[in-house]
Design an enzyme around this catalytic site. Structure first.
Site, short mmCIF file in Angstrom:
data_model
loop_
_atom_site.label_atom_id
_atom_site.label_comp_id
_atom_site.label_asym_id
_atom_site.label_seq_id
_atom_site.Cartn_x
_atom_site.Cartn_y
_atom_site.Cartn_z
NE ARG A 105 34.68 35.93 32.28
CZ ARG A 105 35.02 37.05 32.92
NH1 ARG A 105 34.28 37.49 33.92
NH2 ARG A 105 36.08 37.72 32.56
CG HIS A 150 40.43 37.23 34.51
ND1 HIS A 150 39.08 36.98 34.46
CD2 HIS A 150 40.62 37.99 35.60
CE1 HIS A 150 38.47 37.56 35.48
NE2 HIS A 150 39.41 38.19 36.19
CD GLU A 196 37.21 43.35 35.80
OE1 GLU A 196 36.14 43.32 36.40
OE2 GLU A 196 38.32 43.14 36.37
CG ASN A 336 33.30 41.62 34.95
OD1 ASN A 336 32.58 40.82 34.37
ND2 ASN A 336 34.61 41.47 35.01
CE1 TYR A 338 31.42 41.11 41.78
CE2 TYR A 338 32.63 42.51 40.25
CZ TYR A 338 32.36 41.25 40.77
OH TYR A 338 33.02 40.16 40.28
CD GLU A 410 34.34 39.19 37.24
OE1 GLU A 410 34.42 39.92 38.26
OE2 GLU A 410 35.33 38.90 36.55
#
Length: 452
Positions: A105, A150, A196, A336, A338, A410
């Site tokens: 990506r 992005h 995002e 995404n 984390y 992500e």
């Protein structure tokens, strides 16, 4: 990057038939345990990796300008060289091939393709660069997974009309997307429109730490901006720009090129800070103001009810025509993710001014529990390593959005740096290894539970 697209039974049956824990999965996890069609990959973005900001006709991006103004970024760092991917892309593709990844990506620099935005010609050197990346990926059996926008856009669009604050950018984004579909769509089968939106709104237009650096007190001390209003306008324009690009792709490119198109939303998972009902209620409110803010309109045609009830007339309104346009404008959801944060209610109890966004009725906090923090070792962690939070987030998305195909676009771990750290120290990457094992195990556990 990971993909989860299985169709499953209801969660009532799933919860009854599987009892395998994440820890049991983690002990013996391997690639072969994942279902057929699951994709492993790597992910980058243009400004963070390419460098070469002034070569071969590229125009200035908003990040090129923002990162060169003193005080805007930590240690006055910038992306002038970054990983030098512009010159070393063949080495990077070879490294990915050696890892055995299925997909890569990456994002396309808007300013490298259209140096002056819609006000100038296409830069043939920019087209050539991304063609070379795509062709070399395919030669090694790696599928390109392309993000159109992005976070970086031509600086001229900021200067002409304010970038994402103006509805004019919807037209310009669709123009850029059409160039990408025309130039690369014969080989690119996975498209992401925008990365995002809610994070850009928060960092660029509420806190002012991303370009164009707009904000207002108590969230920040920028030269100009309105932290209460502008983030809502920015996401609104991004969602409409996305939907118009999807409409274009579906009408003129999808049948011939055979690709799919979606958007990437970011979200931490949340857990209540205190064992109190008000904090428990803050969890879905937090998810609504971060994740559902982006995805609800694209699936259902409306902003989440949690936002509507709190923001009222402050929230932009979609016209009937716009609702018809945006509803269902997703072939897949990109996520995404984390880690996890704890949340505290702000609707019934006081929270510090400027802490996230008190108007939303919740505040993010690092909390006091025993999960592993990621970030500054002094304790100012950005989030916590909580694999079970990953499972909970996937369950939330699956149920709320009726099992739309999903990609984890992500996921990873950024180790805190130390002043005296050497290259050899960095190579002893045990914490990152442990992170990936734990989060892949959590994902595998979720897949197995759903497939019962």
């Amino acid at each position: 990057m990971m993909k989860m697209v299985e169709k499953h039974m209801s969660f009532v049956i799933i919860l009854l038939c599987c009892v395998q824990s994440t820890h049991e999965v983690e002990d013996g996890i391997s690639r072969s345990h994942f279902p057929k069609g699951f994709l492993f990959g790597t992910s980058t973005s243009s400004y963070q990796i390419e460098g070469a900001p002034f070569e071969d006709g590229k125009g200035l991006s908003n990040w090129d300008v923002f990162s060169h103004k003193p005080g805007n970024v930590e240690n006055d760092e910038n992306g002038d060289t970054a990983d030098d991917h512009y010159h070393r892309y063949l080495e990077d593709v070879e490294l990915m091939s050696s890892l055995g990844v299925d997909v890569y990506r990456f994002s396309i620099s808007w300013a490298r393709i259209l140096p002056r935005g819609i006000f100038g010609d296409i830069n043939p050197s920019g087209i050539k660069f991304y063609n070379k990346i795509i062709d070399n990926l395919l030669l090694r059996g790696i599928e390109p997974f392309v993000t159109i926008h992005h976070h970086d856009l031509p600086q001229v669009l900021e200067e002409r009309y304010g970038g994402w604050i103006s509805p004019l950018i919807q037209r310009d984004f669709v123009h850029f997307a059409e160039i990408c579909f025309n130039s690369f769509g014969d080989r690119v089968k996975y498209w992401i429109t925008i990365n995002e939106p809610s994070l850009v709104a928060k960092l660029a237009y509420m806190e002012g730490t991303y370009p164009p650096g707009r904000c207002s007190p108590p969230f920040g001390n920028c030269y100009t901006g309105n932290s209460d209003v502008e983030p809502l306008i920015v996401v609104h324009n991004m969602l409409l720009a996305h939907a118009k690009a999807v409409e274009l792709y579906r009408k003129h490119f999808q049948a011939k090129q055979g690709g799919s198109i979606g958007i990437v939303a970011q979200s931490l998972m949340y857990e209540p800070l205190r064992d109190e009902e008000c904090d428990r209620q803050a969890v879905p409110r937090g998810l609504a103001f971060v994740l559902a803010w982006v995805l609800d309109p694209l699936v259902f045609g409306e902003y989440p009810s949690e936002m509507q009830s709190i923001l009222g007339s402050q929230l932009p309104v979609f016209s009937l025509e716009e609702k018809s346009l945006i509803k269902g404008s997703l072939d897949f959801i990109g996520i995404n993710h984390y880690g996890t944060l704890y949340v505290k209610d702000c609707s019934l109890s006081s929270c510090p001014l400027g802490a996230d966004h008190p108007i939303s009725g919740f505040v993010e906090t690092t909390g006091t529990r025993d999960d592993i923090p990621i970030g500054d070792p002094t304790g100012k962690a950005k989030f916590f390593v909580v694999p079970r939070g990953f499972e909970k987030l996937l369950e939330y998305i699956k149920i709320r959005y009726h099992n739309i195909p999903m990609y984890i676009t992500e996921n990873g771990y950024s180790s805190p740096s130390k002043p005296d750290e050497t290259v050899d120290d960095l190579l002893q990457d045990f914490k990152r290894i442990d992170y990936h094992k734990a989060y892949l195990a959590a994902l595998l556990s979720a897949i197995r539970r759903e497939r019962c």
